[in-house]
Design an enzyme around this catalytic site. Structure first.
Site, PDB file in Angstrom:
ATOM      1  N   GLU A   6       0.825  -1.198   0.000  1.00 36.32           N
ATOM      2  CA  GLU A   6       0.000   0.000   0.000  1.00 36.32           C
ATOM      3  C   GLU A   6       0.866   1.258   0.000  1.00 36.32           C
ATOM      4  OE1 GLU A   6      -2.998  -0.072  -0.618  1.00 36.32           O
ATOM      5  OE2 GLU A   6      -3.604  -2.128  -0.160  1.00 36.32           O
TER       6      GLU A   6
ATOM      7  N   HIS B 216      -1.530  -5.539   2.162  1.00 32.76           N
ATOM      8  CA  HIS B 216      -2.705  -6.405   2.104  1.00 32.76           C
ATOM      9  C   HIS B 216      -2.327  -7.737   1.460  1.00 32.76           C
ATOM     10  CE1 HIS B 216      -5.825  -3.052   2.595  1.00 32.76           C
ATOM     11  NE2 HIS B 216      -6.256  -4.026   3.370  1.00 32.76           N
TER      12      HIS B 216
ATOM     13  N   CYS C 273      -8.379  -1.436   7.976  1.00 30.63           N
ATOM     14  CA  CYS C 273      -6.996  -1.510   7.505  1.00 30.63           C
ATOM     15  C   CYS C 273      -6.440  -0.119   7.233  1.00 30.63           C
ATOM     16  CB  CYS C 273      -6.901  -2.370   6.243  1.00 30.63           C
ATOM     17  SG  CYS C 273      -7.100  -4.139   6.540  1.00 30.63           S
TER      18      CYS C 273
ATOM     19  N   ARG D  92     -18.182   0.022   4.754  1.00 34.74           N
ATOM     20  CA  ARG D  92     -19.191  -0.659   3.952  1.00 34.74           C
ATOM     21  C   ARG D  92     -19.912  -1.714   4.777  1.00 34.74           C
ATOM     22  NH1 ARG D  92     -19.223  -5.322   1.288  1.00 34.74           N
ATOM     23  NH2 ARG D  92     -16.991  -5.669   1.632  1.00 34.74           N
TER      24      ARG D  92
END
Length: 217
Positions: free
Chosen positions: A82, A170, A145, A92
């Site tokens: 990342e 990830h 995260c 979500r």
């Protein structure tokens, strides 16, 4: 003094019984310890706020020189290095405590974003060299995260840990999470080898290399 390393993974979330990020962190820590590195590990709760607090306490206690936080990105087929943490929580799905923040800042008044301070391009080159599918990712999402990634970089920028390197990775589902092979997965042992490689590169590399690894969308 040897480099002190902190590796973090997450507890299961989203109805899963395992989280390969924590499994991979434990395996990577064992490999690195056998190679002579000083490694501490931490399992983070998948909870907004609490996860950042647990991480902060560990940073203050361990005072690591290098921090690699790891999470699961189900559906991705490659390990994702990342690049950017953004100052937004937008859930979500609820976290493990039932929280569903929408358009909330990770840190009130904090900058819009932080970049990873790990050598992500040099790490990508090494992962490709050893045959592990990997990519530079431009978004860590807006779930826990990213929350942890942003909180980490805030601590490393303004806390007592200034000068330490840190970033987020990830990893895909593990095969046992997708027995029908309907989505991509990665063996946890492979992910662990990748994490260990990223740590070795990060310890050995002062800066990063210039290498195309961007995205068109």
């Amino acid at each position: 003094m040897p480099t002190k390393i902190l590796l973090t993974g997450f507890e299961p979330f989203g109805g899963q019984s395992i989280n390969p990020s924590w499994q991979a962190v434990q395996l990577a820590a064992a490999e690195l310890t056998d190679a002579g590195y000083v490694v501490h590990t931490l399992e983070l709760p998948c909870v907004f706020g609490q996860s950042a607090g647990v991480l902060s306490s560990a940073l203050n206690e361990e005072r690591p020189d290098l921090v690699l936080c790891v999470g699961q990105a189900g559906g991705r087929g490659r390990l994702s290095l990342e690049r950017v943490a953004i100052n937004i929580d937008d859930a979500r799905i609820p976290d493990n405590a039932g929280n569903s923040p929408v358009d909330s800042a990770v840190v009130d008044g904090g900058p819009a974003a932080y970049f990873s301070s790990l050598p992500i391009k040099a790490s990508l080159l090494e992962l490709r060299r050893i045959g592990i599918p990997a990519e530079v990712s431009q978004s860590a999402g807006t779930y826990v995260c990213n929350h942890v990634f942003y909180a980490l970089m805030q601590e490393l920028q303004y806390g007592v840990h200034r000068g330490a390197k840190g970033g987020f990775v990830h990893i895909p589902f593990s095969p046992e999470q997708v027995p029908d092979s309907s989505v991509a997965s990665m063996e946890t042992t492979t992910a662990a080898s990748a994490l260990a490689a990223i740590v070795r590169v990060s310890v050995a590399t002062g800066g990063d290399i210039a290498m195309a690894a961007g995205a068109t969308h």
